[in-house]
Design an enzyme around this catalytic site. Sequence first.
Site, mmCIF file in Angstrom:
data_model
loop_
_atom_site.group_PDB
_atom_site.id
_atom_site.type_symbol
_atom_site.label_atom_id
_atom_site.label_comp_id
_atom_site.label_asym_id
_atom_site.label_seq_id
_atom_site.Cartn_x
_atom_site.Cartn_y
_atom_site.Cartn_z
ATOM 1 N NE ARG A 44 -3.224 2.597 0.868
ATOM 2 C CZ ARG A 44 -4.451 3.008 0.616
ATOM 3 N NH1 ARG A 44 -5.415 2.166 0.489
ATOM 4 N NH2 ARG A 44 -4.703 4.277 0.468
ATOM 5 C CB ILE A 65 -8.336 5.350 2.436
ATOM 6 C CG1 ILE A 65 -9.514 4.426 2.724
ATOM 7 C CG2 ILE A 65 -8.096 6.371 3.547
ATOM 8 C CD1 ILE A 65 -10.772 5.051 3.137
ATOM 9 C CG LEU A 66 -6.997 10.081 -1.413
ATOM 10 C CD1 LEU A 66 -7.702 11.398 -1.682
ATOM 11 C CD2 LEU A 66 -6.057 9.718 -2.551
ATOM 12 C CG HIS A 96 -20.081 10.084 1.652
ATOM 13 N ND1 HIS A 96 -19.338 8.933 1.542
ATOM 14 C CD2 HIS A 96 -21.081 9.812 2.522
ATOM 15 C CE1 HIS A 96 -19.869 7.998 2.321
ATOM 16 N NE2 HIS A 96 -20.925 8.510 2.920
HETATM 17 C C1 GAR Z 1 -21.042 8.638 -6.280
HETATM 18 O O1 GAR Z 1 -22.298 8.407 -5.712
HETATM 19 C C2 GAR Z 1 -20.040 8.966 -5.194
HETATM 20 O O2 GAR Z 1 -20.554 9.705 -4.131
HETATM 21 C C3 GAR Z 1 -19.655 7.595 -4.732
HETATM 22 O O3 GAR Z 1 -19.514 6.864 -5.926
HETATM 23 C C4 GAR Z 1 -20.462 7.359 -6.876
HETATM 24 C C5 GAR Z 1 -19.734 7.603 -8.184
HETATM 25 O O4 GAR Z 1 -20.621 7.652 -9.259
HETATM 26 N N1 GAR Z 1 -18.447 7.629 -3.981
HETATM 27 C C6 GAR Z 1 -18.270 6.951 -2.856
HETATM 28 O O5 GAR Z 1 -19.095 6.176 -2.405
HETATM 29 C C7 GAR Z 1 -16.927 7.159 -2.193
HETATM 30 N N2 GAR Z 1 -16.924 6.587 -0.885
HETATM 31 P P1 GAR Z 1 -20.056 7.844 -10.759
HETATM 32 O O6 GAR Z 1 -18.972 6.791 -10.980
HETATM 33 O O7 GAR Z 1 -21.236 7.671 -11.643
HETATM 34 O O8 GAR Z 1 -19.466 9.244 -10.837
#
Ligand code: GAR
Length: 187
Positions: free
Chosen positions: A60, A87-88, A102
Amino acid sequence: MKRAVILASGNGSLAQAIIDEPQLGGQIVAVVSDRADARVLERARTSAIPTHVIEMKSDRKVWDKEILDCVNNLKPDLVISAGFMRILSPDFVQTFPTINSHPALLPLFPGAHAVRDALAAGASETGTTIHWVDQGIDTGKIIMQARVSILPGDNEASLHERIKEVERGLIVAAIKEVLPTLESRHG
Ligand code: GAR
């Protein structure tokens, strides 16, 4: 012109909304993904935006350094995590101002399964949050939020799709608000 880098792991509909916004107030200088098969890479290429793939390594720490070096070379004023499922590192988030989108109303339902968790909790509404990324998991300062009702008969896919409709507008609005407040780090 302020420089922004998008991090995304999959489909990239949020990235697309950002790329398509004519009044963003900055330039998307690259899309970086941890997956070589992510659809977001095609979307970026269609818009002539450079792409970089940094696939997860067994060590990692090697990946942490690779993505930090990659993004550093892109000289961003802002990093936008838009559907990035990693995670960054603390080093990364201390080096670059980073925002994340989120799919829940933080502090409720942090983590990778926010939509599923909201349904499992029997909530009547959820939503989406744009926040600064700190060293925790979805714990950074909130920039903007929007509510989404949970409807009878919703499943994870239907609810997530309705959240994303709202999320696309919210991330664009947050970037427009945040970019002018950032000092240009690269002239
Ligand atoms: C979004 O709903 C974003 O909030 C979520 O992934 C989706 C991406 O959609 N991210 C997370 O859950 C991060 N923890 P997309 O690929 O259609 O842009």
